[in-house]
Design a protein around this motif. Structure first.
Motif, PDB file in Angstrom:
ATOM      1  N   CYS A 112      28.649   8.141 -13.734  1.00 31.18           N
ATOM      2  CA  CYS A 112      29.286   8.264 -12.424  1.00 31.18           C
ATOM      3  C   CYS A 112      28.933   7.054 -11.556  1.00 31.18           C
ATOM      4  O   CYS A 112      27.790   6.578 -11.564  1.00 31.18           O
ATOM      5  CB  CYS A 112      28.803   9.542 -11.760  1.00 31.18           C
ATOM      6  N   HIS A 114      28.547   7.020  -8.562  1.00 35.47           N
ATOM      7  CA  HIS A 114      27.705   7.392  -7.422  1.00 35.47           C
ATOM      8  C   HIS A 114      26.239   7.214  -7.814  1.00 35.47           C
ATOM      9  O   HIS A 114      25.598   6.243  -7.408  1.00 35.47           O
ATOM     10  CB  HIS A 114      28.010   8.828  -7.004  1.00 35.47           C
ATOM     11  N   LEU A 115      25.716   8.138  -8.613  1.00 40.61           N
ATOM     12  CA  LEU A 115      24.315   7.996  -9.040  1.00 40.61           C
ATOM     13  C   LEU A 115      24.152   8.151 -10.551  1.00 40.61           C
ATOM     14  O   LEU A 115      23.123   8.628 -11.015  1.00 40.61           O
ATOM     15  CB  LEU A 115      23.433   9.005  -8.286  1.00 40.61           C
ATOM     16  N   ARG A 116      25.176   7.799 -11.278  1.00 39.06           N
ATOM     17  CA  ARG A 116      25.113   7.654 -12.728  1.00 39.06           C
ATOM     18  C   ARG A 116      24.914   8.943 -13.518  1.00 39.06           C
ATOM     19  O   ARG A 116      24.426   8.904 -14.642  1.00 39.06           O
ATOM     20  CB  ARG A 116      24.047   6.626 -13.116  1.00 39.06           C
ATOM     21  N   CYS A 117      25.267  10.082 -12.976  1.00 36.53           N
ATOM     22  CA  CYS A 117      25.297  11.283 -13.805  1.00 36.53           C
ATOM     23  C   CYS A 117      26.449  11.142 -14.795  1.00 36.53           C
ATOM     24  O   CYS A 117      27.406  10.432 -14.518  1.00 36.53           O
ATOM     25  CB  CYS A 117      25.553  12.522 -12.947  1.00 36.53           C
ATOM     26  N   CYS A 130      32.192  15.013 -12.004  1.00 35.87           N
ATOM     27  CA  CYS A 130      30.771  14.736 -12.066  1.00 35.87           C
ATOM     28  C   CYS A 130      30.043  15.961 -11.543  1.00 35.87           C
ATOM     29  O   CYS A 130      30.279  16.371 -10.411  1.00 35.87           O
ATOM     30  CB  CYS A 130      30.427  13.509 -11.225  1.00 35.87           C
ATOM     31  N   CYS A 132      26.972  16.449 -10.677  1.00 33.62           N
ATOM     32  CA  CYS A 132      25.834  16.293  -9.779  1.00 33.62           C
ATOM     33  C   CYS A 132      26.200  16.547  -8.319  1.00 33.62           C
ATOM     34  O   CYS A 132      25.510  17.295  -7.633  1.00 33.62           O
ATOM     35  CB  CYS A 132      25.233  14.904  -9.941  1.00 33.62           C
ATOM     36  N   HIS A 133      27.253  15.887  -7.854  1.00 34.03           N
ATOM     37  CA  HIS A 133      27.642  16.110  -6.452  1.00 34.03           C
ATOM     38  C   HIS A 133      29.131  16.347  -6.341  1.00 34.03           C
ATOM     39  O   HIS A 133      29.749  16.008  -5.339  1.00 34.03           O
ATOM     40  CB  HIS A 133      27.219  14.923  -5.579  1.00 34.03           C
ATOM     41  N   GLY A 135      31.701  14.931  -7.703  1.00 35.92           N
ATOM     42  CA  GLY A 135      32.620  13.801  -7.639  1.00 35.92           C
ATOM     43  C   GLY A 135      33.751  14.038  -8.625  1.00 35.92           C
ATOM     44  O   GLY A 135      33.563  14.658  -9.677  1.00 35.92           O
ATOM     45  N   PRO A 148      31.391  11.989  -3.424  1.00 36.72           N
ATOM     46  CA  PRO A 148      30.727  10.759  -2.968  1.00 36.72           C
ATOM     47  C   PRO A 148      31.120   9.468  -3.678  1.00 36.72           C
ATOM     48  O   PRO A 148      31.036   8.411  -3.061  1.00 36.72           O
ATOM     49  CB  PRO A 148      29.237  11.052  -3.174  1.00 36.72           C
ATOM     50  N   PRO A 149      31.542   9.472  -4.946  1.00 29.23           N
ATOM     51  CA  PRO A 149      31.809   8.162  -5.558  1.00 29.23           C
ATOM     52  C   PRO A 149      32.953   7.422  -4.872  1.00 29.23           C
ATOM     53  O   PRO A 149      33.948   8.030  -4.502  1.00 29.23           O
ATOM     54  CB  PRO A 149      32.197   8.501  -7.004  1.00 29.23           C
TER      55      PRO A 149
HETATM   56  S1  FES Z   1      26.267  11.257  -9.335  1.00 28.23           S
HETATM   57 FE1  FES Z   1      28.351  11.739  -9.626  1.00 28.23          FE
HETATM   58  S2  FES Z   1      28.856  12.562  -7.679  1.00 28.23           S
HETATM   59 FE2  FES Z   1      26.789  11.983  -7.358  1.00 28.23          FE
END
Ligand code: FES
Lengths: 175, 63
Positions: A112, A114-117, A130, A132-133, A135, A148-149
């Protein structure tokens, strides 16, 4: 003769010592202020140039990277609407291949932006999600559509050959 | 002739637009929308001659 002296201080002629008029020296008048503003516009214009140049370079695809082609899967083993995970270009860069139709495949680096999930394919929703958040990414383009991404997933160029799907290159991959 | 503050206001508007387009440009670059980046950069460049023309016209009015 007394008339040689003008008795004024400073003298009008040969005045080498009192010839600097400092009155209003630091006053910012309308003209000076406008000059400053024009100068600021110039600074903005010049500092925009590198951004435009780098963006143009990205658009020309000069930074697309070619990698030795890598077999992802056989065409027979991936049904339409299904996805398969793989790693490309190195074994630590997880990626996802999605078969959208008979002949249309898309593949992305699935970290991702955003934070690479890891992003996965939600078949029922027709979106890449995604966890995690929450996305979401557009499956056709990799553009972020929710959460968030804000940057698209790096696209992997794929090629179908002799009943198998190959990854051949990455669009803008920073390794 | 009475001095005019219209050019000053126009130049301030130009500066405002410069700031807006610069921020837009940087963000669009980060979001990898390179066409938008180029558009914003071109607008920023064009704003400079506009500012210069406003100045030229403005200083003819007596200071
Ligand atoms: S890591 Fe994918 S939305 Fe935050």
């Amino acid at each position: 003769m007394m008339n040689d002296k003008n008795n004024k201080i400073p003298f009008n002629e040969d005045n080498y010592t009192h010839n600097i008029n400092r009155n209003n020296e630091r006053k910012l008048d309308r003209r000076g202020f406008m000059k400053t503003l024009v100068g600021a516009a110039g600074v903005f214009a010049i500092s925009s140039l590198p951004w435009g140049a780098i963006a143009a370079k990205e658009l020309t695809g000069l930074s697309d990277k070619k990698y030795p082609k890598h077999k992802i899967t056989d065409v027979n083993s991936i049904a339409i609407g299904d996805a398969v995970d793989f790693a490309f270009p190195s074994e630590h860069d997880s990626a996802i291949l999605i078969r959208l139709s008979e002949s249309k495949y898309v593949a992305y680096q699935n970290a991702c932006t955003h934070l690479r999930c890891p992003v996965f394919w939600e078949k029922a929703e027709g979106e890449m999600i995604c966890p995690c958040h929450h996305g979401k990414f557009d499956v056709e383009t990799g553009e972020p559509i929710a959460g968030p991404p804000r940057r698209p997933l790096p696209e992997i160029h794929v090629k179908v050959q002799n009943g198998a799907v190959y990854a051949v290159g990455v669009k803008r991959y920073e390794a | 002739m009475k001095r005019s503050y219209v050019p000053v206001a126009l130049l301030l508007a130009v500066l405002f637009l410069n700031i807006i387009f610069t921020q837009y440009m940087v963000h669009q670059y980060f979001y990898e929308h390179y066409t938008n980046t180029i558009i914003a950069a071109v607008i920023n460049v064009i704003l400079f001659p506009i500012a210069f023309l406003i100045y030229k016209k403005g200083v003819n009015v007596n200071d």
